[in-house]
Design a protein around this motif. Structure first.
Motif, PDB file in Angstrom:
ATOM      1  N   TRP A  45      12.835   5.668  -6.983  1.00  0.00           N
ATOM      2  CA  TRP A  45      11.907   4.632  -6.537  1.00  0.00           C
ATOM      3  C   TRP A  45      10.530   5.178  -6.196  1.00  0.00           C
ATOM      4  CZ3 TRP A  45      15.934   1.657  -3.065  1.00  0.00           C
ATOM      5  CH2 TRP A  45      16.751   0.898  -3.906  1.00  0.00           C
ATOM      6  N   GLU A  46      10.309   6.423  -6.582  1.00  0.00           N
ATOM      7  CA  GLU A  46       8.962   7.004  -6.420  1.00  0.00           C
ATOM      8  C   GLU A  46       8.489   6.924  -4.967  1.00  0.00           C
ATOM      9  OE1 GLU A  46       6.442   7.872  -9.123  1.00  0.00           O
ATOM     10  OE2 GLU A  46       8.341   8.470  -9.991  1.00  0.00           O
ATOM     11  N   GLN A  47       9.289   7.496  -4.081  1.00  0.00           N
ATOM     12  CA  GLN A  47       8.951   7.395  -2.664  1.00  0.00           C
ATOM     13  C   GLN A  47       8.081   8.571  -2.236  1.00  0.00           C
ATOM     14  OE1 GLN A  47      12.987   6.963  -1.329  1.00  0.00           O
ATOM     15  NE2 GLN A  47      12.856   4.726  -1.352  1.00  0.00           N
ATOM     16  N   PHE A  48       6.804   8.411  -2.409  1.00  0.00           N
ATOM     17  CA  PHE A  48       5.841   9.435  -2.003  1.00  0.00           C
ATOM     18  C   PHE A  48       5.008   8.840  -0.874  1.00  0.00           C
ATOM     19  CE2 PHE A  48       6.876  10.344  -6.426  1.00  0.00           C
ATOM     20  CZ  PHE A  48       7.384  11.623  -6.274  1.00  0.00           C
ATOM     21  N   LEU A  49       5.322   9.222   0.334  1.00  0.00           N
ATOM     22  CA  LEU A  49       4.756   8.533   1.485  1.00  0.00           C
ATOM     23  C   LEU A  49       3.357   9.059   1.822  1.00  0.00           C
ATOM     24  CD1 LEU A  49       7.959   8.291   3.717  1.00  0.00           C
ATOM     25  CD2 LEU A  49       7.237   6.883   1.792  1.00  0.00           C
ATOM     26  N   THR A  50       2.476   8.141   2.129  1.00  0.00           N
ATOM     27  CA  THR A  50       1.073   8.496   2.362  1.00  0.00           C
ATOM     28  C   THR A  50       0.919   9.243   3.693  1.00  0.00           C
ATOM     29  OG1 THR A  50       0.510   6.416   1.280  1.00  0.00           O
ATOM     30  CG2 THR A  50      -1.271   7.545   2.447  1.00  0.00           C
ATOM     31  N   PRO A  51       0.257  10.400   3.687  1.00  0.00           N
ATOM     32  CA  PRO A  51      -0.027  11.096   4.942  1.00  0.00           C
ATOM     33  C   PRO A  51      -1.085  10.325   5.756  1.00  0.00           C
ATOM     34  CG  PRO A  51      -0.361  12.529   3.033  1.00  0.00           C
ATOM     35  CD  PRO A  51      -0.201  11.144   2.506  1.00  0.00           C
ATOM     36  N   LEU A  59       2.592  -3.839  -0.259  1.00  0.00           N
ATOM     37  CA  LEU A  59       3.598  -3.878  -1.333  1.00  0.00           C
ATOM     38  C   LEU A  59       4.226  -2.502  -1.518  1.00  0.00           C
ATOM     39  CD1 LEU A  59       1.661  -6.019  -3.995  1.00  0.00           C
ATOM     40  CD2 LEU A  59       3.359  -6.784  -2.337  1.00  0.00           C
ATOM     41  N   GLY A  60       5.541  -2.408  -1.352  1.00  0.00           N
ATOM     42  CA  GLY A  60       6.228  -1.106  -1.406  1.00  0.00           C
ATOM     43  C   GLY A  60       5.839  -0.323  -0.172  1.00  0.00           C
ATOM     44  N   SER A  61       6.214  -0.871   0.999  1.00  0.00           N
ATOM     45  CA  SER A  61       5.591  -0.412   2.254  1.00  0.00           C
ATOM     46  C   SER A  61       6.100   0.938   2.750  1.00  0.00           C
ATOM     47  CB  SER A  61       5.772  -1.479   3.337  1.00  0.00           C
ATOM     48  OG  SER A  61       7.150  -1.761   3.505  1.00  0.00           O
ATOM     49  N   ILE A  77       6.695  -5.611   1.957  1.00  0.00           N
ATOM     50  CA  ILE A  77       7.830  -5.720   1.031  1.00  0.00           C
ATOM     51  C   ILE A  77       8.277  -4.309   0.646  1.00  0.00           C
ATOM     52  CG2 ILE A  77       8.664  -6.714  -1.130  1.00  0.00           C
ATOM     53  CD1 ILE A  77       6.386  -8.726  -0.976  1.00  0.00           C
ATOM     54  N   GLU A  78       9.564  -4.029   0.824  1.00  0.00           N
ATOM     55  CA  GLU A  78      10.095  -2.696   0.526  1.00  0.00           C
ATOM     56  C   GLU A  78      11.532  -2.865   0.056  1.00  0.00           C
ATOM     57  OE1 GLU A  78       9.146   0.696   0.359  1.00  0.00           O
ATOM     58  OE2 GLU A  78      11.234   0.733  -0.302  1.00  0.00           O
ATOM     59  N   GLN A  79      11.819  -2.275  -1.114  1.00  0.00           N
ATOM     60  CA  GLN A  79      13.158  -2.535  -1.658  1.00  0.00           C
ATOM     61  C   GLN A  79      14.225  -1.590  -1.120  1.00  0.00           C
ATOM     62  OE1 GLN A  79      13.240  -2.517  -5.912  1.00  0.00           O
ATOM     63  NE2 GLN A  79      13.254  -0.299  -6.100  1.00  0.00           N
ATOM     64  N   LYS A 108      13.269  -6.493  -0.471  1.00  0.00           N
ATOM     65  CA  LYS A 108      13.534  -6.908  -1.862  1.00  0.00           C
ATOM     66  C   LYS A 108      12.565  -6.176  -2.773  1.00  0.00           C
ATOM     67  CE  LYS A 108      15.204 -11.619  -1.634  1.00  0.00           C
ATOM     68  NZ  LYS A 108      14.834 -13.008  -1.728  1.00  0.00           N
ATOM     69  N   SER A 109      12.782  -6.332  -4.071  1.00  0.00           N
ATOM     70  CA  SER A 109      11.778  -5.830  -5.002  1.00  0.00           C
ATOM     71  C   SER A 109      10.559  -6.758  -4.943  1.00  0.00           C
ATOM     72  CB  SER A 109      12.332  -5.812  -6.423  1.00  0.00           C
ATOM     73  OG  SER A 109      11.258  -5.654  -7.325  1.00  0.00           O
ATOM     74  N   VAL A 110       9.390  -6.168  -5.032  1.00  0.00           N
ATOM     75  CA  VAL A 110       8.137  -6.925  -5.058  1.00  0.00           C
ATOM     76  C   VAL A 110       8.192  -8.034  -6.113  1.00  0.00           C
ATOM     77  CG1 VAL A 110       5.743  -6.637  -5.874  1.00  0.00           C
ATOM     78  CG2 VAL A 110       6.668  -5.101  -4.127  1.00  0.00           C
ATOM     79  N   PHE A 111       8.876  -7.741  -7.237  1.00  0.00           N
ATOM     80  CA  PHE A 111       8.866  -8.690  -8.348  1.00  0.00           C
ATOM     81  C   PHE A 111       9.863  -9.841  -8.164  1.00  0.00           C
ATOM     82  CE2 PHE A 111       7.634  -4.450  -9.874  1.00  0.00           C
ATOM     83  CZ  PHE A 111       6.289  -4.727 -10.060  1.00  0.00           C
ATOM     84  N   LEU A 147      -1.741  -1.001  -0.628  1.00  0.00           N
ATOM     85  CA  LEU A 147      -0.547  -0.493  -1.302  1.00  0.00           C
ATOM     86  C   LEU A 147      -0.723   0.936  -1.802  1.00  0.00           C
ATOM     87  CD1 LEU A 147      -0.308  -2.079  -4.875  1.00  0.00           C
ATOM     88  CD2 LEU A 147      -2.228  -2.504  -3.368  1.00  0.00           C
ATOM     89  N   ASN A 148       0.378   1.654  -1.745  1.00  0.00           N
ATOM     90  CA  ASN A 148       0.507   2.917  -2.477  1.00  0.00           C
ATOM     91  C   ASN A 148       1.779   2.719  -3.283  1.00  0.00           C
ATOM     92  OD1 ASN A 148       0.928   5.447  -3.456  1.00  0.00           O
ATOM     93  ND2 ASN A 148       1.206   6.451  -1.479  1.00  0.00           N
ATOM     94  N   PRO A 149       1.649   2.172  -4.486  1.00  0.00           N
ATOM     95  CA  PRO A 149       2.829   1.733  -5.235  1.00  0.00           C
ATOM     96  C   PRO A 149       3.545   2.897  -5.922  1.00  0.00           C
ATOM     97  CG  PRO A 149       0.829   1.289  -6.469  1.00  0.00           C
ATOM     98  CD  PRO A 149       0.389   1.908  -5.179  1.00  0.00           C
TER      99      PRO A 149
HETATM  100  C1  LIG Z   1       4.642   5.726  -3.351  1.00  0.00           C
HETATM  101  S1  LIG Z   1       5.761   5.055  -2.151  1.00  0.00           S
HETATM  102  C2  LIG Z   1       4.614   4.584  -0.903  1.00  0.00           C
HETATM  103  C3  LIG Z   1       5.185   4.064   0.342  1.00  0.00           C
HETATM  104  C4  LIG Z   1       4.182   3.579   1.376  1.00  0.00           C
HETATM  105  N1  LIG Z   1       3.421   2.446   0.871  1.00  0.00           N
HETATM  106  C5  LIG Z   1       3.219   4.668   1.754  1.00  0.00           C
HETATM  107  O1  LIG Z   1       2.050   4.552   1.407  1.00  0.00           O
HETATM  108  O2  LIG Z   1       3.652   5.639   2.370  1.00  0.00           O
HETATM  109  C6  LIG Z   1       6.259   3.577  -2.968  1.00  0.00           C
HETATM  110  C7  LIG Z   1       7.233   2.735  -2.194  1.00  0.00           C
HETATM  111  O3  LIG Z   1       7.555   1.592  -2.976  1.00  0.00           O
HETATM  112  C8  LIG Z   1       8.951   1.334  -2.890  1.00  0.00           C
HETATM  113  N2  LIG Z   1       9.314   0.611  -4.116  1.00  0.00           N
HETATM  114  C9  LIG Z   1       9.519   1.106  -5.353  1.00  0.00           C
HETATM  115  N3  LIG Z   1       9.763   0.113  -6.222  1.00  0.00           N
HETATM  116  C10 LIG Z   1       9.699  -1.048  -5.510  1.00  0.00           C
HETATM  117  C11 LIG Z   1       9.833  -2.420  -5.841  1.00  0.00           C
HETATM  118  N4  LIG Z   1      10.068  -2.814  -7.107  1.00  0.00           N
HETATM  119  N5  LIG Z   1       9.697  -3.331  -4.874  1.00  0.00           N
HETATM  120  C12 LIG Z   1       9.444  -2.955  -3.583  1.00  0.00           C
HETATM  121  N6  LIG Z   1       9.320  -1.677  -3.209  1.00  0.00           N
HETATM  122  C13 LIG Z   1       9.421  -0.729  -4.164  1.00  0.00           C
HETATM  123  C14 LIG Z   1       9.591   2.697  -2.754  1.00  0.00           C
HETATM  124  O4  LIG Z   1      10.872   2.628  -2.154  1.00  0.00           O
HETATM  125  C15 LIG Z   1       8.558   3.408  -1.870  1.00  0.00           C
HETATM  126  O5  LIG Z   1       8.844   3.250  -0.517  1.00  0.00           O
END
Ligand SMILES: C[S@@+](CC[C@H](N)C(=O)[O-])C[C@H]1O[C@@H](n2cnc3c(N)ncnc32)[C@H](O)[C@@H]1O
Length: 468
Positions: free
Chosen positions: A25-31, A54-56, A78-80, A104-107, A120-122
């Motif tokens: 799920w590309e979880q790269f959290l923002t510092p 979005l993708g919090s 929104i965070e899945q 849920k998923s954003v979509f 957002l940091n998607p």
């Molecule tokens: C790059 S991280 C950034 C997290 C946070 N926004 C931050 O800046 O630290 C992307 C986030 O989106 C979530 N994510 C990925 N696909 C998603 C989807 N379809 N719907 C909701 N969240 C999603 C991931 O689980 C992850 O927490």
């Protein structure tokens, strides 16, 4: 509650991510420093705002936004990932009373509310091209981050602002063409801030792409875009060097490539490579689909095969000793991959990070029909359908031109990745064929020319040496 607490929550969440889910799920959290900087781009207001994230993840972005907003503001996050959704909830509850976290998923969420602030940091992941329906027609997206951005922009109220932390790849190349056109049509591009040194700023997240902040808003295009070409997270953005540039000066060609600096004045007098009647194509042989015709030795009626391994400085050399087959058999004759004998300028499609130059051009003169691997681009004077070799002097002059520092700098302004796309090269400022011929006459291509010698020769020819 201090920002350290939100930062601590984020750091703990970052340390306990499951490696599988992080990848999936590309979880790269923002510092925190980047989060603060991203949020600082929102226009301050005394009015309560409706915030969307979005993708919090840990909720850091919306929490910092809410902390800076007036009482009465609200957040939808929104965070899945169920665990991270809970973490978002606890970050956000520290700073805001009106919080909704949707796991849920954003979509899958129908966003009927109009938001004033979207942040957002998607996830950054390639997807197969998908058309998203918008109020302004469909838009084709090729990456999850642009799909998120389309959703974010659609959720903006009139006058609403969106700040996104995304890779720089949307600014150029064919893949993002549709998205660029849609976004530039849909909202005002207000701020571009590129973090050049990514490892340093996303240390614990191992991010390999060039990351940037983009701010857009739902209003007519602002007169000047603020561009931070080398942003650093250590100091407030407004105290860092930046330029205010009309959007028009940043856009290139019909594909609306966005560069991070206005055109170098030394290049402003030149048309594009396409304007000069030249065309950039990509080598036609995909080796793994044509294994049956590759040959380590020359065969009767076969053809030479060129790879980027055959680039030796500004010359193509053939054959070379390497682990790639240097020939193809006449089995390729029916596969429409053979290029006619003649002169060309060959250009790499991929460069290694450690290479000092992005563009590596090499002159090729082949007395027989030959084949170019798909990891090479080649410049000719035909069209997308028909390859016509260059005049020999033009091929030499073009190789020198594409080996100059001014062109390498130009390419770095439009592309943050190590790929060298044919689409982007077609927008490259280029002298006329007569000027390229004059350049070839001033500096023989086979000379062991140093970078400074190439740059000085070109500078003298176009008389910018004294001017610069
Ligand atoms: C790059 S991280 C950034 C997290 C946070 N926004 C931050 O800046 O630290 C992307 C986030 O989106 C979530 N994510 C990925 N696909 C998603 C989807 N379809 N719907 C909701 N969240 C999603 C991931 O689980 C992850 O927490």
């Amino acid at each position: 509650m201090t920002s350290k607490t939100i930062a601590q929550i984020r750091n703990e969440a970052a340390a306990s991510l499951s490696p599988e889910r992080q990848q999936q799920w590309e979880q790269f959290l923002t510092p925190m420093p980047i989060a603060e900087q991203a949020v600082s781009l929102f226009t301050p207001t005394d009015k309560p705002v409706r915030i969307l994230d979005l993708g919090s993840g840990s909720g850091i972005l919306s929490a910092v936004t809410a902390r800076r907003s007036t009482r009465g503001s609200s957040v939808v996050a929104i965070e899945q990932d169920a665990d991270l959704a809970q973490v978002s909830e606890s970050s956000l509850r520290q700073v805001c009373e009106d919080v909704t976290v949707i796991n849920k998923s954003v979509f899958e969420v129908l966003l009927d509310t109009q938001f004033d602030r979207v942040i957002l940091n998607p996830p950054y992941k390639k997807i197969s091209p998908t058309v998203i329906a918008t109020s302004n027609g469909g838009v084709k997206v090729t990456n999850l981050y642009t799909a998120f951005l389309v959703t974010a922009i659609q959720a903006l109220d009139e006058g609403g602002e969106c700040v996104a932390i995304i890779p720089r790849s949307w600014m150029n190349g064919d893949y993002f063409k549709d998205f660029r056109k849609w976004m530039l049509n849909e909202c005002s591009l207000d701020v571009l801030a590129v973090y050049r040194s990514r490892q340093e700023h996303f240390k614990d997240m191992n991010i390999l792409q060039e990351i940037m902040l983009v701010k857009v808003s739902k209003r007519p295009q602002t007169k000047k875009v603020s561009v931070y070409a080398e942003a650093m997270p250590v100091a407030p953005l407004e105290s860092q060097p930046h330029e205010s540039v009309a959007l028009k000066a940043l856009l290139m060609g019909r594909d609306r490539i966005v560069r991070i600096q206005p055109q170098d004045p030394r290049l402003s007098g030149f048309g594009t490579i396409s304007d000069q009647g030249l065309w950039v194509s990509t080598g036609k042989l995909v080796w793994f689909r044509n294994r049956d015709v590759l040959s380590a030795v020359e065969r009767p009626k076969g053809h030479p095969l060129y790879w980027s391994d055959n680039q030796n400085g500004m010359m193509m050399v053939h054959p070379v000793e390497c682990d790639r087959e240097q020939w193809v058999t006449d089995g390729v004759d029916s596969r429409n991959v053979i290029l006619p004998a003649g002169s060309y300028c060959m250009v790499n499609r991929f460069s290694a990070k450690e290479q000092s130059r992005r563009i590596h051009a090499s002159y090729l003169c082949s007395s027989v029909g030959f084949v170019a691997d798909n990891k090479l681009n080649y410049v000719h004077q035909g069209t997308s359908r028909r390859t016509v070799p260059l005049d020999d002097k033009v091929a030499c002059g073009l190789t020198l031109w594409m080996s100059s520092s001014v062109i390498d700098e130009w390419y770095r302004q439009i592309s943050g990745s190590t790929q060298v796309n044919a689409t982007d090269l077609r927008q490259m400022p280029c002298p006329t064929k007569a000027q390229l011929t004059a350049l070839a006459d001033s500096l023989p291509i086979d000379a062991d020319a140093s970078q400074s010698h190439i740059d000085e020769t070109i500078g003298r020819l176009f008389s910018w040496v004294q001017a610069s």
